[in-house]
Design a protein around this motif. Structure first.
Motif, PDB file in Angstrom:
ATOM      1  N   ILE A 159      60.817  31.321  69.230  1.00  0.00           N
ATOM      2  CA  ILE A 159      59.371  31.287  69.415  1.00  0.00           C
ATOM      3  C   ILE A 159      59.090  32.229  70.574  1.00  0.00           C
ATOM      4  O   ILE A 159      59.648  32.055  71.670  1.00  0.00           O
ATOM      5  N   ILE A 160      58.286  33.246  70.341  1.00  0.00           N
ATOM      6  CA  ILE A 160      58.060  34.280  71.361  1.00  0.00           C
ATOM      7  C   ILE A 160      56.760  33.976  72.102  1.00  0.00           C
ATOM      8  O   ILE A 160      55.705  33.844  71.482  1.00  0.00           O
ATOM      9  N   GLN A 161      56.891  33.870  73.418  1.00  0.00           N
ATOM     10  CA  GLN A 161      55.721  33.589  74.251  1.00  0.00           C
ATOM     11  C   GLN A 161      55.772  34.478  75.480  1.00  0.00           C
ATOM     12  O   GLN A 161      56.861  34.895  75.906  1.00  0.00           O
ATOM     13  N   PRO A 162      54.585  34.764  76.090  1.00  0.00           N
ATOM     14  CA  PRO A 162      54.618  35.542  77.329  1.00  0.00           C
ATOM     15  C   PRO A 162      55.280  34.747  78.447  1.00  0.00           C
ATOM     16  O   PRO A 162      55.260  33.508  78.423  1.00  0.00           O
ATOM     17  N   LYS A 163      55.893  35.467  79.396  1.00  0.00           N
ATOM     18  CA  LYS A 163      56.459  34.729  80.522  1.00  0.00           C
ATOM     19  C   LYS A 163      55.321  34.222  81.409  1.00  0.00           C
ATOM     20  O   LYS A 163      54.173  34.652  81.271  1.00  0.00           O
ATOM     21  N   ARG A 164      55.646  33.301  82.311  1.00  0.00           N
ATOM     22  CA  ARG A 164      54.612  32.727  83.187  1.00  0.00           C
ATOM     23  C   ARG A 164      54.986  32.963  84.638  1.00  0.00           C
ATOM     24  O   ARG A 164      56.170  32.984  84.989  1.00  0.00           O
ATOM     25  N   ASP A 165      53.943  33.156  85.466  1.00  0.00           N
ATOM     26  CA  ASP A 165      54.215  33.329  86.893  1.00  0.00           C
ATOM     27  C   ASP A 165      54.352  31.957  87.561  1.00  0.00           C
ATOM     28  O   ASP A 165      54.335  30.914  86.885  1.00  0.00           O
ATOM     29  N   GLY A 166      54.498  31.964  88.899  1.00  0.00           N
ATOM     30  CA  GLY A 166      54.724  30.724  89.632  1.00  0.00           C
ATOM     31  C   GLY A 166      53.603  29.713  89.464  1.00  0.00           C
ATOM     32  O   GLY A 166      53.798  28.503  89.628  1.00  0.00           O
ATOM     33  N   GLN A 167      52.395  30.204  89.149  1.00  0.00           N
ATOM     34  CA  GLN A 167      51.242  29.302  88.962  1.00  0.00           C
ATOM     35  C   GLN A 167      51.080  28.879  87.498  1.00  0.00           C
ATOM     36  O   GLN A 167      50.097  28.224  87.132  1.00  0.00           O
ATOM     37  N   GLY A 168      52.013  29.293  86.679  1.00  0.00           N
ATOM     38  CA  GLY A 168      51.934  28.906  85.259  1.00  0.00           C
ATOM     39  C   GLY A 168      51.031  29.802  84.435  1.00  0.00           C
ATOM     40  O   GLY A 168      50.771  29.515  83.260  1.00  0.00           O
ATOM     41  N   GLN A 169      50.545  30.900  85.057  1.00  0.00           N
ATOM     42  CA  GLN A 169      49.673  31.819  84.309  1.00  0.00           C
ATOM     43  C   GLN A 169      50.522  32.781  83.478  1.00  0.00           C
ATOM     44  O   GLN A 169      51.581  33.237  83.931  1.00  0.00           O
ATOM     45  N   GLU A 170      50.031  33.079  82.283  1.00  0.00           N
ATOM     46  CA  GLU A 170      50.752  34.017  81.422  1.00  0.00           C
ATOM     47  C   GLU A 170      50.780  35.419  82.030  1.00  0.00           C
ATOM     48  O   GLU A 170      49.769  35.887  82.556  1.00  0.00           O
ATOM     49  N   VAL A 171      51.923  36.071  81.978  1.00  0.00           N
ATOM     50  CA  VAL A 171      52.052  37.454  82.460  1.00  0.00           C
ATOM     51  C   VAL A 171      52.333  38.327  81.243  1.00  0.00           C
ATOM     52  O   VAL A 171      53.415  38.246  80.648  1.00  0.00           O
TER      53      VAL A 171
END
Ligand code: HEM
Length: 157
Positions: A133-145
């Motif tokens: 399942i391909i998803q964008p990575k997330r930053d430390g705040q859980g926001q999609e990068v």
């Protein structure tokens, strides 16, 4: 993903025998080649003799630069060209073919590796989609990068 599971039963990876049963993977590749063509300005060519095309005279030695990006982002052909929408090739752009429209160049110097490229892209994509399942990575705040969509210059031959 669901159609991949349906075709393989979830017990094996897809192979070329499954290709006609999973048409959506072909649509993704067609849209990928349209949306971010590998060679947006193709490979430049130089004429060896004078020519006339649509009333324009081109002397010998003219450099021709195919605007593949321009064709694939022409709103008159592809609505909302910046949107990645594989379904367009099922609906309003049914019958359009990014391969013959220039994704691999044109004419006598068309890419000789296009069949290998096509098969490699299909197999890699079908197998990755069936296993992950391909998803964008997330930053430390859980926001999609989201990854950058910018091109980098250069051609390695
Ligand atoms: C998605 C993958 C690929 C794309 C989008 C692509 C695209 C292109 C384009 C646009 C050209 C210029 C054609 C022209 O001058 O009009 C070209 C030429 C060429 N490609 Fe590809 N290519 C891909 C993969 C490959 C592969 C896998 C190989 C070899 C195994 C390959 C070998 C070549 C060669 C040798 C040329 C030069 C042909 C000539 O000038 O006569 N390409 N390719």
């Amino acid at each position: 993903m669901i159609s991949l599971m349906y075709v393989t039963g979830g017990h094996r990876l897809p192979d070329f025998n499954d290709r006609t049963s999973i048409p959506y993977v072909d649509l993704i590749i067609a849209e990928l080649l349209r949306w971010r063509p590998t060679a947006p300005l193709g490979v430049h060519h130089q004429s060896q003799q004078p020519d006339i095309y649509k009333g324009y005279y081109f002397p010998s030695g003219t450099t021709f630069i195919p605007n593949i990006w321009g064709v694939f982002h022409d709103e008159k052909i592809f609505s909302e060209p910046e949107r990645f929408r594989p379904e367009r090739f099922l609906k309003e752009n049914a019958g359009f073919d990014t391969y013959t429209m220039g994704a691999f160049g044109y004419g006598r110097r068309v890419c000789p590796g296009r069949y290998l490229a096509d098969s490699s892209m299909w197999l890699a994509l079908a197998q990755i989609l069936s296993a992950f399942i391909i998803q964008p990575k997330r930053d430390g705040q859980g926001q999609e990068v989201l990854p950058s969509l910018d091109y980098k210059g250069g051609l390695v031959m």
